[in-house]
Design a protein around this motif. Sequence first.
Motif, mmCIF file in Angstrom:
data_model
loop_
_atom_site.group_PDB
_atom_site.id
_atom_site.type_symbol
_atom_site.label_atom_id
_atom_site.label_comp_id
_atom_site.label_asym_id
_atom_site.label_seq_id
_atom_site.Cartn_x
_atom_site.Cartn_y
_atom_site.Cartn_z
ATOM 1 N N TRP A 299 0.820 -1.211 0.000
ATOM 2 C CA TRP A 299 0.000 0.000 0.000
ATOM 3 C C TRP A 299 0.855 1.262 0.000
ATOM 4 C CZ3 TRP A 299 -5.011 -0.220 -1.000
ATOM 5 C CH2 TRP A 299 -5.717 -1.392 -0.703
ATOM 6 N N VAL A 300 1.834 1.332 0.895
ATOM 7 C CA VAL A 300 2.620 2.565 1.022
ATOM 8 C C VAL A 300 4.124 2.344 0.994
ATOM 9 C CG1 VAL A 300 0.825 3.827 2.281
ATOM 10 C CG2 VAL A 300 2.485 2.448 3.566
ATOM 11 N N TYR A 301 4.593 1.174 1.367
ATOM 12 C CA TYR A 301 6.031 0.954 1.467
ATOM 13 C C TYR A 301 6.720 1.181 0.123
ATOM 14 C CZ TYR A 301 10.596 -1.067 2.208
ATOM 15 O OH TYR A 301 11.955 -1.244 2.269
ATOM 16 N N HIS A 302 7.806 1.954 0.172
ATOM 17 C CA HIS A 302 8.626 2.220 -1.010
ATOM 18 C C HIS A 302 7.865 3.011 -2.081
ATOM 19 C CE1 HIS A 302 12.144 1.200 -3.631
ATOM 20 N NE2 HIS A 302 12.725 1.178 -2.447
ATOM 21 N N ARG A 303 6.850 3.767 -1.654
ATOM 22 C CA ARG A 303 6.039 4.521 -2.610
ATOM 23 C C ARG A 303 6.114 6.029 -2.336
ATOM 24 N NH1 ARG A 303 2.348 2.605 -5.803
ATOM 25 N NH2 ARG A 303 0.849 4.269 -5.298
ATOM 26 N N ALA A 304 7.230 6.502 -1.815
ATOM 27 C CA ALA A 304 7.369 7.925 -1.518
ATOM 28 C C ALA A 304 7.119 8.767 -2.770
ATOM 29 C CB ALA A 304 8.762 8.219 -0.976
ATOM 30 N N GLY A 305 6.234 9.760 -2.639
ATOM 31 C CA GLY A 305 5.926 10.654 -3.745
ATOM 32 C C GLY A 305 4.866 10.146 -4.701
ATOM 33 N N LEU A 306 4.531 8.881 -4.609
ATOM 34 C CA LEU A 306 3.492 8.307 -5.465
ATOM 35 C C LEU A 306 2.128 8.508 -4.810
ATOM 36 C CD1 LEU A 306 5.209 4.969 -6.530
ATOM 37 C CD2 LEU A 306 5.016 7.093 -7.855
ATOM 38 N N PRO A 307 1.070 8.526 -5.619
ATOM 39 C CA PRO A 307 -0.261 8.733 -5.030
ATOM 40 C C PRO A 307 -0.714 7.558 -4.183
ATOM 41 C CG PRO A 307 -0.437 8.244 -7.367
ATOM 42 C CD PRO A 307 1.018 8.446 -7.094
ATOM 43 N N CYS A 308 -1.357 7.863 -3.068
ATOM 44 C CA CYS A 308 -1.944 6.820 -2.227
ATOM 45 C C CYS A 308 -2.933 6.017 -3.056
ATOM 46 C CB CYS A 308 -2.646 7.466 -1.040
ATOM 47 S SG CYS A 308 -3.574 6.317 -0.019
ATOM 48 N N GLU A 318 9.867 9.570 5.837
ATOM 49 C CA GLU A 318 10.647 10.319 6.814
ATOM 50 C C GLU A 318 11.512 9.356 7.595
ATOM 51 O OE1 GLU A 318 7.907 11.053 10.558
ATOM 52 O OE2 GLU A 318 6.840 11.600 8.712
ATOM 53 N N GLU A 319 12.490 9.884 8.284
ATOM 54 C CA GLU A 319 13.361 9.068 9.104
ATOM 55 C C GLU A 319 12.728 8.856 10.476
ATOM 56 O OE1 GLU A 319 16.269 7.567 8.304
ATOM 57 O OE2 GLU A 319 15.969 8.258 6.235
ATOM 58 N N ALA A 320 12.695 7.608 10.902
ATOM 59 C CA ALA A 320 12.183 7.273 12.231
ATOM 60 C C ALA A 320 13.087 6.199 12.814
ATOM 61 C CB ALA A 320 10.739 6.772 12.148
ATOM 62 N N ALA A 321 13.859 6.591 13.823
ATOM 63 C CA ALA A 321 14.819 5.672 14.438
ATOM 64 C C ALA A 321 15.768 5.104 13.391
ATOM 65 C CB ALA A 321 14.103 4.550 15.179
ATOM 66 N N ALA A 322 16.269 5.995 12.533
ATOM 67 C CA ALA A 322 17.257 5.658 11.499
ATOM 68 C C ALA A 322 16.710 4.717 10.425
ATOM 69 C CB ALA A 322 18.513 5.063 12.133
ATOM 70 N N ARG A 323 15.411 4.569 10.353
ATOM 71 C CA ARG A 323 14.790 3.757 9.309
ATOM 72 C C ARG A 323 13.749 4.596 8.574
ATOM 73 N NH1 ARG A 323 15.223 -1.695 10.132
ATOM 74 N NH2 ARG A 323 14.646 -1.801 7.936
ATOM 75 N N LYS A 324 13.490 4.257 7.328
ATOM 76 C CA LYS A 324 12.525 5.014 6.540
ATOM 77 C C LYS A 324 11.098 4.589 6.875
ATOM 78 C CE LYS A 324 15.554 6.026 2.634
ATOM 79 N NZ LYS A 324 15.772 5.888 1.172
ATOM 80 N N LEU A 325 10.289 5.571 7.164
ATOM 81 C CA LEU A 325 8.883 5.348 7.490
ATOM 82 C C LEU A 325 8.020 5.927 6.372
ATOM 83 C CD1 LEU A 325 6.459 4.687 9.337
ATOM 84 C CD2 LEU A 325 6.839 6.914 10.443
ATOM 85 N N TYR A 326 7.214 5.078 5.739
ATOM 86 C CA TYR A 326 6.319 5.493 4.663
ATOM 87 C C TYR A 326 4.887 5.535 5.194
ATOM 88 C CZ TYR A 326 10.270 4.119 1.674
ATOM 89 O OH TYR A 326 11.507 3.999 1.091
ATOM 90 N N TRP A 327 4.165 6.631 4.873
ATOM 91 C CA TRP A 327 2.775 6.696 5.319
ATOM 92 C C TRP A 327 2.015 7.733 4.516
ATOM 93 C CZ3 TRP A 327 0.728 10.724 8.806
ATOM 94 C CH2 TRP A 327 1.671 11.722 9.098
ATOM 95 N N CYS A 328 0.690 7.636 4.573
ATOM 96 C CA CYS A 328 -0.187 8.562 3.871
ATOM 97 C C CYS A 328 -0.677 9.613 4.861
ATOM 98 C CB CYS A 328 -1.383 7.841 3.247
ATOM 99 S SG CYS A 328 -2.586 8.963 2.509
ATOM 100 N N PRO A 329 -0.339 10.895 4.662
ATOM 101 C CA PRO A 329 -0.732 11.936 5.619
ATOM 102 C C PRO A 329 -2.225 12.248 5.609
ATOM 103 C CG PRO A 329 0.349 12.908 3.719
ATOM 104 C CD PRO A 329 0.496 11.419 3.573
ATOM 105 N N ASN A 330 -2.941 11.681 4.656
ATOM 106 C CA ASN A 330 -4.404 11.880 4.639
ATOM 107 C C ASN A 330 -5.116 10.683 5.274
ATOM 108 O OD1 ASN A 330 -6.942 13.165 3.907
ATOM 109 N ND2 ASN A 330 -7.110 11.585 2.336
ATOM 110 N N CYS A 331 -4.897 9.506 4.737
ATOM 111 C CA CYS A 331 -5.572 8.313 5.278
ATOM 112 C C CYS A 331 -5.158 8.037 6.719
ATOM 113 C CB CYS A 331 -5.235 7.095 4.410
ATOM 114 S SG CYS A 331 -5.980 7.111 2.767
ATOM 115 N N GLN A 332 -3.932 8.419 7.080
ATOM 116 C CA GLN A 332 -3.428 8.134 8.418
ATOM 117 C C GLN A 332 -3.300 9.408 9.257
ATOM 118 O OE1 GLN A 332 -0.274 5.468 6.285
ATOM 119 N NE2 GLN A 332 -0.121 4.993 8.461
#
Length: 333
Positions: A299-308, A318-332
């Motif tokens: 759904w979201v992993y590895h989809r930075a910049g792509l449409p939800c 974004e960086e979270a504990a030195a790891r990349k965190l992918y998420w939708c700022p609207n759905c989530q």
Amino acid sequence: MPEGHSVHRIARQFDRNFVGREVEASSPQGRFVEGASVLSGRVATEVQAVGKQMFLSFDDDIWLRVHLGIYGAWDFAGSILVDPTIASANGRMGQTNQRGTDLDDVRVMDAAGENSLTSIGAPRRTRVHVRMSEQTTGLADEGADWPPPVVGQVRLRLLTELTCADLRGPTACELQTPDEMAATVARLGPDPLVGDPAEGEERFVQTVRRKPTPIGLLLMDQSVVSGIGNVYRAELLFRARQNPHTPGREVPGEIVRELWRDWVRLLSIGVETGQMMTMDGLSPDAYRKAMAHRDDRHWVYHRAGLPCRVCGTAIVVEEAAARKLYWCPNCQA
């Protein structure tokens, strides 16, 4: 880093090919010579996977603990007895096969888009003549060298009369006493495939609900829950429509429970298929496509910049504990 499903698949491979057999152990790399000498000539008696760690026991209550970490992997060669629920197109197990599976070649899918290997009663025996990577597959001829030549930096080689397992690049490879092994497991959070899932759920919920730490970090904390890594973390949170920055103690109890129950579902799928399949409701054709290509699997992993896939909003990373965190700022939100 291999996530929980990969380690459970590896454990099942060891259960079928090493448990009950005498094992010759060596450390071609030279960094585990003493430990290998202790194991060599002993019979493997039991294997357990808990989260991202595997424990293999031998005669006289000796346990081998392996944590693959980011770079570790097991390579299997020889005559491999494959659990029909974890069949794979290659010999490598550890670093997740994100390239996907060539379904037409390995015939793991039936007309309904399901893994038909789960219906095969007898295990399959496959001959592998060389170290196999995520890009190579093949069958051995009867004249293949045995044991196979050592390739690269092999920390530990475990060898039976028929099967070879080479360990490369682990974060941890050590011998433990039963008490040490039990203490290691006790420090880990619940794993849906270890013990009673209902008890694991209660333990997970109680832990999360008292923590001020953001839920997006808690899911990656192996003392809170075992086996979840970067991919499953992002996908679980999206599937729950949960903001990753919400403190654990502020996440509604029913959402916390659903996160656990969804982890139970996704882990089982991952163990069965070898892929981190996190999308539901796909048509048979879409499911086949997703199983073959990571870009169609999440759904979201590895989809930075792509449409939800749900609302069309650009997925952020974004960086979270030195790891990349992918998420939708609207759905989530």
